[in-house]
Design a protein around this motif. Structure first.
Motif, PDB file in Angstrom:
ATOM      1  N   SER A   1       1.952  -1.208  -1.766  1.00 18.63           N
ATOM      2  CA  SER A   1       1.649  -1.529  -0.374  1.00 18.63           C
ATOM      3  C   SER A   1       1.644  -3.040  -0.149  1.00 18.63           C
ATOM      4  O   SER A   1       1.139  -3.810  -0.970  1.00 18.63           O
ATOM      5  CB  SER A   1       0.287  -0.951   0.015  1.00 18.63           C
ATOM      6  OG  SER A   1      -0.095  -1.393   1.299  1.00 18.63           O
ATOM      7  N   LYS A   2       2.221  -3.457   0.975  1.00 20.94           N
ATOM      8  CA  LYS A   2       2.239  -4.873   1.334  1.00 20.94           C
ATOM      9  C   LYS A   2       1.039  -5.256   2.193  1.00 20.94           C
ATOM     10  O   LYS A   2       0.916  -6.414   2.608  1.00 20.94           O
ATOM     11  CB  LYS A   2       3.533  -5.189   2.084  1.00 20.94           C
ATOM     12  CG  LYS A   2       4.786  -4.980   1.244  1.00 20.94           C
ATOM     13  CD  LYS A   2       6.045  -5.317   2.027  1.00 20.94           C
ATOM     14  CE  LYS A   2       7.294  -5.091   1.173  1.00 20.94           C
ATOM     15  NZ  LYS A   2       8.547  -5.386   1.932  1.00 20.94           N
ATOM     16  N   ASP A   3       0.166  -4.286   2.450  1.00 18.84           N
ATOM     17  CA  ASP A   3      -0.993  -4.542   3.304  1.00 18.84           C
ATOM     18  C   ASP A   3      -2.209  -5.021   2.522  1.00 18.84           C
ATOM     19  O   ASP A   3      -3.245  -5.320   3.115  1.00 18.84           O
ATOM     20  CB  ASP A   3      -1.366  -3.270   4.075  1.00 18.84           C
ATOM     21  CG  ASP A   3      -0.232  -2.799   4.981  1.00 18.84           C
ATOM     22  OD1 ASP A   3       0.524  -3.665   5.467  1.00 18.84           O
ATOM     23  OD2 ASP A   3      -0.097  -1.579   5.193  1.00 18.84           O
TER      24      ASP A   3
ATOM     25  N   ARG B   1      -5.035  -3.219  -6.926  1.00 24.32           N
ATOM     26  CA  ARG B   1      -3.753  -2.524  -6.756  1.00 24.32           C
ATOM     27  C   ARG B   1      -3.715  -1.237  -7.587  1.00 24.32           C
ATOM     28  O   ARG B   1      -3.135  -0.239  -7.167  1.00 24.32           O
ATOM     29  CB  ARG B   1      -2.596  -3.439  -7.154  1.00 24.32           C
ATOM     30  CG  ARG B   1      -2.333  -4.547  -6.149  1.00 24.32           C
ATOM     31  CD  ARG B   1      -1.024  -5.282  -6.423  1.00 24.32           C
ATOM     32  NE  ARG B   1      -0.740  -6.219  -5.343  1.00 24.32           N
ATOM     33  CZ  ARG B   1      -0.133  -5.898  -4.215  1.00 24.32           C
ATOM     34  NH1 ARG B   1       0.269  -4.652  -4.026  1.00 24.32           N
ATOM     35  NH2 ARG B   1       0.076  -6.786  -3.281  1.00 24.32           N
TER      36      ARG B   1
ATOM     37  N   SER C   1      -0.233   0.096  -6.720  1.00 25.11           N
ATOM     38  CA  SER C   1       0.206   0.310  -5.341  1.00 25.11           C
ATOM     39  C   SER C   1       1.290  -0.697  -4.979  1.00 25.11           C
ATOM     40  O   SER C   1       1.238  -1.867  -5.373  1.00 25.11           O
ATOM     41  CB  SER C   1      -0.980   0.145  -4.392  1.00 25.11           C
ATOM     42  OG  SER C   1      -0.551   0.173  -3.050  1.00 25.11           O
TER      43      SER C   1
ATOM     44  N   GLU D   1      -3.274   6.679  -4.113  1.00 29.17           N
ATOM     45  CA  GLU D   1      -2.056   7.072  -3.412  1.00 29.17           C
ATOM     46  C   GLU D   1      -1.330   8.194  -4.139  1.00 29.17           C
ATOM     47  O   GLU D   1      -0.715   9.061  -3.517  1.00 29.17           O
ATOM     48  CB  GLU D   1      -1.123   5.864  -3.267  1.00 29.17           C
ATOM     49  CG  GLU D   1      -1.638   4.783  -2.330  1.00 29.17           C
ATOM     50  CD  GLU D   1      -0.845   3.490  -2.429  1.00 29.17           C
ATOM     51  OE1 GLU D   1      -1.086   2.585  -1.615  1.00 29.17           O
ATOM     52  OE2 GLU D   1       0.012   3.375  -3.340  1.00 29.17           O
TER      53      GLU D   1
ATOM     54  N   LYS E   1       5.691   6.378   3.727  1.00 31.60           N
ATOM     55  CA  LYS E   1       6.017   5.285   4.639  1.00 31.60           C
ATOM     56  C   LYS E   1       7.534   5.142   4.809  1.00 31.60           C
ATOM     57  O   LYS E   1       8.092   4.047   4.846  1.00 31.60           O
ATOM     58  CB  LYS E   1       5.411   3.965   4.154  1.00 31.60           C
ATOM     59  CG  LYS E   1       3.883   4.013   4.070  1.00 31.60           C
ATOM     60  CD  LYS E   1       3.330   2.691   3.604  1.00 31.60           C
ATOM     61  CE  LYS E   1       1.811   2.715   3.592  1.00 31.60           C
ATOM     62  NZ  LYS E   1       1.248   3.640   2.631  1.00 31.60           N
TER      63      LYS E   1
ATOM     64  N   GLY F   1      -5.401   6.347  -0.459  1.00 33.18           N
ATOM     65  CA  GLY F   1      -4.564   5.189  -0.142  1.00 33.18           C
ATOM     66  C   GLY F   1      -5.241   4.163   0.753  1.00 33.18           C
ATOM     67  O   GLY F   1      -4.593   3.211   1.197  1.00 33.18           O
TER      68      GLY F   1
END
Length: 250
Positions: free
Chosen positions: A186-188, A198, A184, A205, A33, A227
């Motif tokens: 990730s902010k999603d 997580r 993780s 991931e 990302k 992921g």
């Protein structure tokens, strides 16, 4: 076609090499990302070109120094992502077959998850595929036990000493219990999901593993792979997804 008459085998190898490099860069950007940083670098490069065009010597000199130091800085900053990308890229080109699970073993996992889901017992089961997970696991207790419904339920019993952490299934056996997984970033991920989700996403991931998560708050069954989180699965949906991801019944 006429164009091929002017191409030698060296030209073809050259084209394939450039294509491989472009693919590797795009693959790295996708799994890390880092596209926002790429946009920033393109903006800086545009400003540099304008400075050169306008013959702004001081600004041009600063940018020349920036590229020298900046490239080394990017390597340091993205060291974990580069390691992960190379690992995933190497895994994607690996030719050896993955360690396959027997259908009956997957059915036992599904039955155990269904039991724990109904009683809202939290669980995190990770199924190893091609990639060896040991380098990214911490605090594991070695088991090397036969996969059974009863043992899986017992391992995640809230009163059991090994209930915190993940169970790792390798082949048709339970290799480890109480493992700490990478989380993780990730902010999603929805706020209602905690550390267990997580961790499941994190291991998916960092590797090609399949992670099954049972929520102790709601009993919801989810699967993290590549992921991505597949949510709110019933036992039949879980079985179907595992069969698909593990190549069972093809």
């Amino acid at each position: 076609m006429e164009i091929f008459e002017f191409l030698s085998y060296k030209d073809i190898l050259d084209i394939l090499g450039v294509s491989a490099i472009v693919y590797a860069v795009l693959y790295f950007l996708r799994i890390t990302k880092a596209i926002q940083i790429l946009k920033g670098l393109m903006l800086i490069a545009l400003v540099w070109v304008v400075a050169l065009f306008l013959d702004l010597k001081a600004v041009s000199t600063i940018f020349e120094k920036f590229w020298t130091v900046g490239l080394f800085s990017l390597v340091v900053i993205f060291q974990p992502e580069i390691r992960k990308a190379l690992s995933r890229l190497g895994q994607a080109t690996k030719l050896s077959p993955s360690t396959s699970l027997e259908e009956r073993v997957v059915e036992r996992i599904v039955r155990a998850c269904s039991f724990m889901s109904e009683r809202q017992i939290g669980a995190l089961i990770v199924i190893e595929r091609r990639q060896d997970l040991e380098p990214i696991l911490e605090g594991c207790v070695s088991l090397d036990a036969v996969v059974s419904v009863e043992l899986l339920i017992t391992l995640f019993d809230p009163l059991a000493p090994l209930h915190d952490g993940a169970v790792i299934i390798r082949g048709n056996r339970i290799a480890y219990a109480s493992c700490v997984l990478p989380l993780s970033k990730s902010k999603d991920i929805p706020r209602r999901y905690g550390t267990r989700h997580r961790a499941g996403l994190g291991i998916s991931e960092e590797s090609d593993a399949v992670a099954i998560i049972v929520s102790e708050e709601t009993g919801e069954i989810s699967v993290a792979v590549g992921g991505k989180l597949h949510r709110n699965l019933d036992p039949e949906g879980l079985k179907s997804l595992l069969f698909k991801e593990l190549g069972i019944g093809k």
